[in-house]
Design a protein around this motif. Structure first.
Motif, PDB file in Angstrom:
ATOM      1  N   LYS A 148      76.722 -76.504 102.237  1.00  0.00           N
ATOM      2  CA  LYS A 148      77.698 -76.363 102.820  1.00  0.00           C
ATOM      3  C   LYS A 148      78.084 -74.837 103.706  1.00  0.00           C
ATOM      4  O   LYS A 148      78.286 -74.137 102.487  1.00  0.00           O
ATOM      5  CB  LYS A 148      78.680 -77.277 103.117  1.00  0.00           C
ATOM      6  N   ILE A 149      78.874 -75.380 105.046  1.00  0.00           N
ATOM      7  CA  ILE A 149      79.712 -73.923 105.117  1.00  0.00           C
ATOM      8  C   ILE A 149      81.300 -74.100 104.897  1.00  0.00           C
ATOM      9  O   ILE A 149      81.974 -75.012 104.552  1.00  0.00           O
ATOM     10  CB  ILE A 149      80.067 -73.307 105.998  1.00  0.00           C
ATOM     11  N   ALA A 150      80.971 -73.170 103.520  1.00  0.00           N
ATOM     12  CA  ALA A 150      82.630 -73.177 102.769  1.00  0.00           C
ATOM     13  C   ALA A 150      83.583 -72.105 103.166  1.00  0.00           C
ATOM     14  O   ALA A 150      84.810 -72.063 103.454  1.00  0.00           O
ATOM     15  CB  ALA A 150      82.377 -72.178 101.640  1.00  0.00           C
ATOM     16  N   ASN A 151      83.415 -71.133 104.341  1.00  0.00           N
ATOM     17  CA  ASN A 151      84.535 -70.425 104.605  1.00  0.00           C
ATOM     18  C   ASN A 151      83.492 -69.125 105.245  1.00  0.00           C
ATOM     19  O   ASN A 151      82.287 -68.848 104.975  1.00  0.00           O
ATOM     20  CB  ASN A 151      84.979 -69.131 103.854  1.00  0.00           C
ATOM     21  N   VAL A 152      83.583 -68.703 106.703  1.00  0.00           N
ATOM     22  CA  VAL A 152      83.464 -68.040 107.508  1.00  0.00           C
ATOM     23  C   VAL A 152      84.758 -66.559 107.700  1.00  0.00           C
ATOM     24  O   VAL A 152      85.099 -67.649 108.721  1.00  0.00           O
ATOM     25  CB  VAL A 152      83.364 -68.242 109.236  1.00  0.00           C
ATOM     26  N   GLU A 153      85.017 -65.605 107.513  1.00  0.00           N
ATOM     27  CA  GLU A 153      85.340 -64.665 107.815  1.00  0.00           C
ATOM     28  C   GLU A 153      84.854 -63.703 109.049  1.00  0.00           C
ATOM     29  O   GLU A 153      83.798 -63.776 109.378  1.00  0.00           O
ATOM     30  CB  GLU A 153      85.449 -63.499 106.400  1.00  0.00           C
ATOM     31  N   VAL A 154      86.015 -63.412 109.726  1.00  0.00           N
ATOM     32  CA  VAL A 154      85.387 -63.095 111.341  1.00  0.00           C
ATOM     33  C   VAL A 154      86.096 -61.537 110.782  1.00  0.00           C
ATOM     34  O   VAL A 154      86.742 -60.916 111.120  1.00  0.00           O
ATOM     35  CB  VAL A 154      86.298 -63.450 112.181  1.00  0.00           C
ATOM     36  N   ILE A 155      84.799 -60.904 110.923  1.00  0.00           N
ATOM     37  CA  ILE A 155      84.622 -59.809 110.844  1.00  0.00           C
ATOM     38  C   ILE A 155      85.204 -58.568 112.044  1.00  0.00           C
ATOM     39  O   ILE A 155      86.302 -57.302 112.549  1.00  0.00           O
ATOM     40  CB  ILE A 155      83.391 -58.620 110.553  1.00  0.00           C
ATOM     41  N   LYS A 156      84.490 -59.240 113.135  1.00  0.00           N
ATOM     42  CA  LYS A 156      84.348 -58.741 114.643  1.00  0.00           C
ATOM     43  C   LYS A 156      84.643 -60.200 115.804  1.00  0.00           C
ATOM     44  O   LYS A 156      83.833 -60.914 114.745  1.00  0.00           O
ATOM     45  CB  LYS A 156      83.709 -57.334 115.615  1.00  0.00           C
ATOM     46  N   GLY A 157      85.410 -60.154 116.319  1.00  0.00           N
ATOM     47  CA  GLY A 157      85.035 -61.565 117.207  1.00  0.00           C
ATOM     48  C   GLY A 157      85.333 -61.162 118.888  1.00  0.00           C
ATOM     49  O   GLY A 157      85.794 -59.838 119.077  1.00  0.00           O
ATOM     50  N   ALA A 158      85.024 -62.331 119.598  1.00  0.00           N
ATOM     51  CA  ALA A 158      85.440 -62.371 120.964  1.00  0.00           C
ATOM     52  C   ALA A 158      86.469 -62.146 120.828  1.00  0.00           C
ATOM     53  O   ALA A 158      88.008 -62.926 121.141  1.00  0.00           O
ATOM     54  CB  ALA A 158      84.552 -63.796 120.972  1.00  0.00           C
ATOM     55  N   PRO A 159      87.169 -61.271 122.281  1.00  0.00           N
ATOM     56  CA  PRO A 159      88.395 -60.950 122.729  1.00  0.00           C
ATOM     57  C   PRO A 159      89.176 -62.373 123.457  1.00  0.00           C
ATOM     58  O   PRO A 159      90.324 -62.029 123.058  1.00  0.00           O
ATOM     59  CB  PRO A 159      88.625 -60.386 123.834  1.00  0.00           C
ATOM     60  N   CYS A 160      88.362 -63.461 123.335  1.00  0.00           N
ATOM     61  CA  CYS A 160      89.239 -64.403 124.295  1.00  0.00           C
ATOM     62  C   CYS A 160      89.576 -65.174 122.813  1.00  0.00           C
ATOM     63  O   CYS A 160      90.010 -66.994 123.415  1.00  0.00           O
ATOM     64  CB  CYS A 160      87.900 -65.363 124.914  1.00  0.00           C
ATOM     65  N   PRO A 190      87.214 -73.228 125.235  1.00  0.00           N
ATOM     66  CA  PRO A 190      87.604 -72.874 126.448  1.00  0.00           C
ATOM     67  C   PRO A 190      87.787 -71.514 127.366  1.00  0.00           C
ATOM     68  O   PRO A 190      88.735 -71.192 128.479  1.00  0.00           O
ATOM     69  CB  PRO A 190      88.774 -73.789 127.328  1.00  0.00           C
ATOM     70  N   CYS A 191      86.398 -70.998 126.920  1.00  0.00           N
ATOM     71  CA  CYS A 191      86.239 -69.297 127.268  1.00  0.00           C
ATOM     72  C   CYS A 191      86.068 -69.530 129.393  1.00  0.00           C
ATOM     73  O   CYS A 191      85.742 -70.386 129.591  1.00  0.00           O
ATOM     74  CB  CYS A 191      85.257 -69.443 126.747  1.00  0.00           C
ATOM     75  N   ARG A 192      85.883 -68.593 129.691  1.00  0.00           N
ATOM     76  CA  ARG A 192      86.123 -68.506 130.877  1.00  0.00           C
ATOM     77  C   ARG A 192      85.245 -67.579 131.556  1.00  0.00           C
ATOM     78  O   ARG A 192      84.978 -67.264 132.758  1.00  0.00           O
ATOM     79  CB  ARG A 192      87.578 -67.656 131.811  1.00  0.00           C
ATOM     80  N   ALA A 193      83.900 -67.573 130.589  1.00  0.00           N
ATOM     81  CA  ALA A 193      82.751 -66.903 131.306  1.00  0.00           C
ATOM     82  C   ALA A 193      82.097 -67.494 131.924  1.00  0.00           C
ATOM     83  O   ALA A 193      82.373 -69.092 132.279  1.00  0.00           O
ATOM     84  CB  ALA A 193      81.677 -66.673 130.053  1.00  0.00           C
ATOM     85  N   ILE A 194      81.139 -67.272 132.956  1.00  0.00           N
ATOM     86  CA  ILE A 194      80.568 -68.151 133.184  1.00  0.00           C
ATOM     87  C   ILE A 194      79.999 -69.183 133.172  1.00  0.00           C
ATOM     88  O   ILE A 194      78.721 -69.139 131.901  1.00  0.00           O
ATOM     89  CB  ILE A 194      79.427 -67.345 134.598  1.00  0.00           C
ATOM     90  N   ARG A 195      79.428 -70.482 133.551  1.00  0.00           N
ATOM     91  CA  ARG A 195      78.724 -71.252 133.188  1.00  0.00           C
ATOM     92  C   ARG A 195      78.052 -71.840 134.259  1.00  0.00           C
ATOM     93  O   ARG A 195      78.045 -71.662 135.379  1.00  0.00           O
ATOM     94  CB  ARG A 195      79.970 -72.523 132.676  1.00  0.00           C
ATOM     95  N   GLY A 196      76.555 -72.077 133.566  1.00  0.00           N
ATOM     96  CA  GLY A 196      75.925 -73.500 134.671  1.00  0.00           C
ATOM     97  C   GLY A 196      74.958 -72.358 134.567  1.00  0.00           C
ATOM     98  O   GLY A 196      73.522 -72.566 135.845  1.00  0.00           O
ATOM     99  N   GLU A 197      74.640 -70.736 134.323  1.00  0.00           N
ATOM    100  CA  GLU A 197      73.551 -70.088 134.504  1.00  0.00           C
ATOM    101  C   GLU A 197      73.219 -69.319 133.003  1.00  0.00           C
ATOM    102  O   GLU A 197      73.784 -69.942 132.113  1.00  0.00           O
ATOM    103  CB  GLU A 197      74.186 -68.657 135.002  1.00  0.00           C
ATOM    104  N   MET A 198      71.811 -68.757 132.827  1.00  0.00           N
ATOM    105  CA  MET A 198      71.710 -68.025 131.880  1.00  0.00           C
ATOM    106  C   MET A 198      72.310 -67.070 130.795  1.00  0.00           C
ATOM    107  O   MET A 198      72.447 -66.746 129.337  1.00  0.00           O
ATOM    108  CB  MET A 198      70.114 -67.678 131.794  1.00  0.00           C
ATOM    109  N   GLY A 199      73.388 -66.538 131.895  1.00  0.00           N
ATOM    110  CA  GLY A 199      74.245 -65.694 131.171  1.00  0.00           C
ATOM    111  C   GLY A 199      75.300 -66.223 130.812  1.00  0.00           C
ATOM    112  O   GLY A 199      75.120 -67.470 130.336  1.00  0.00           O
ATOM    113  N   GLY A 200      76.663 -66.007 130.762  1.00  0.00           N
ATOM    114  CA  GLY A 200      77.700 -65.902 130.637  1.00  0.00           C
ATOM    115  C   GLY A 200      78.304 -66.643 129.484  1.00  0.00           C
ATOM    116  O   GLY A 200      77.322 -66.202 128.285  1.00  0.00           O
ATOM    117  N   ILE A 201      78.194 -67.976 129.664  1.00  0.00           N
ATOM    118  CA  ILE A 201      78.836 -68.594 128.352  1.00  0.00           C
ATOM    119  C   ILE A 201      77.436 -68.610 127.314  1.00  0.00           C
ATOM    120  O   ILE A 201      77.487 -68.826 126.055  1.00  0.00           O
ATOM    121  CB  ILE A 201      79.684 -70.224 128.177  1.00  0.00           C
ATOM    122  N   HIS A 202      75.911 -68.995 127.947  1.00  0.00           N
ATOM    123  CA  HIS A 202      75.162 -69.272 127.325  1.00  0.00           C
ATOM    124  C   HIS A 202      74.712 -67.959 126.288  1.00  0.00           C
ATOM    125  O   HIS A 202      74.463 -67.901 125.236  1.00  0.00           O
ATOM    126  CB  HIS A 202      74.235 -69.208 128.329  1.00  0.00           C
TER     127      HIS A 202
END
Length: 225
Positions: A148-160, A190-202
């Motif tokens: 199982k996943i024990a820990n996830v360290e974020v080295i670089k992440g999404a600005p949101c 609750p990211c504000r990227a575009i939804r319902g298209e292949m880009g954005g949140i996908h």
């Protein structure tokens, strides 16, 4: 201390400020634009002047503008270049920015201008590196225990901030289920990227899924050594 300038508009940009202050050693200088703007702005420089736009945001060498308006973004880019900003980051993609005009401003001034549909695709360049080494395409370090996943360290992440939320919620998830779960968690954020298209949140979900796969592969290699 590195100072990041953020130009907000309505709800856009405030989460970036929160993420910067929570997950980096940077400080923030910000100013805001009206949420509702005319569809066309013939004289953006004059329009900004009439708004009493706070130019102190350009005291930062790196500025992120959520102006989300082709005419106004070009006006902001000109002001940024005139005030010595090294790098301007423009979320929202080409539909919210006049890319040819921004390219002309960049070429004339030497200021780096990065236009991204979603900020988690941001790549580092010499001008924005100090920001893009912390925020942009996700990079993770993971530890597992008993399958199982024990820990996830974020080295670089999404600005949101979605990467840090995803990392927390992955703890305890079976390793075999973790990559698709990572993508799902980002889509539920609750990211504000575009939804319902292949880009954005996908696209953001896929980037996080692949980042976790790479982190799991790296951990497996370490354990073999």
């Amino acid at each position: 201390m590195t100072v990041i300038g953020v130009i907000t508009r309505g709800k856009y940009g405030n989460r970036l400020i929160e993420t910067i202050l929570k997950h980096s050693g940077f400080s923030v200088v910000s100013t805001d634009l009206p949420e509702f703007l005319p569809v066309f702005i013939e004289e953006p420089d004059e329009f900004l002047e009439n708004l009493n736009f706070d130019l102190s945001v350009f005291s930062a060498e790196i500025v992120v503008t959520y102006s989300l308006h082709p005419d106004l973004t070009s006006g902001i880019a000109r002001l940024a270049a005139e005030n010595g900003v090294r790098a301007l980051i423009v979320p929202g993609g080409p539909s919210r920015a006049s890319v040819p005009e921004l390219e002309q401003i960049s070429e004339k001034s030497g200021m780096s201008i990065e236009v991204d549909e979603i900020c988690c695709t941001l790549e580092a360049n010499p001008a924005n590196r100090v920001f893009a080494e912390v925020f942009g395409v996700p990079v993770l370090k993971v530890k597992t225990k008993d399958g199982k996943i024990a820990n996830v360290e974020v080295i670089k992440g999404a600005p949101c901030g979605s990467t840090w939320q995803m990392a927390k919620d992955l703890v305890g998830v079976p390793v075999k289920d973790a990559p698709p779960k990572a993508g799902l968690l980002v889509q539920q954020y609750p990211c504000r990227a575009i939804r319902g298209e292949m880009g954005g949140i996908h696209e953001s979900a896929e980037l996080h899924k692949q980042a976790l796969i790479k982190a799991l592969e790296a951990e497996a290699l370490e354990n073999e050594e």
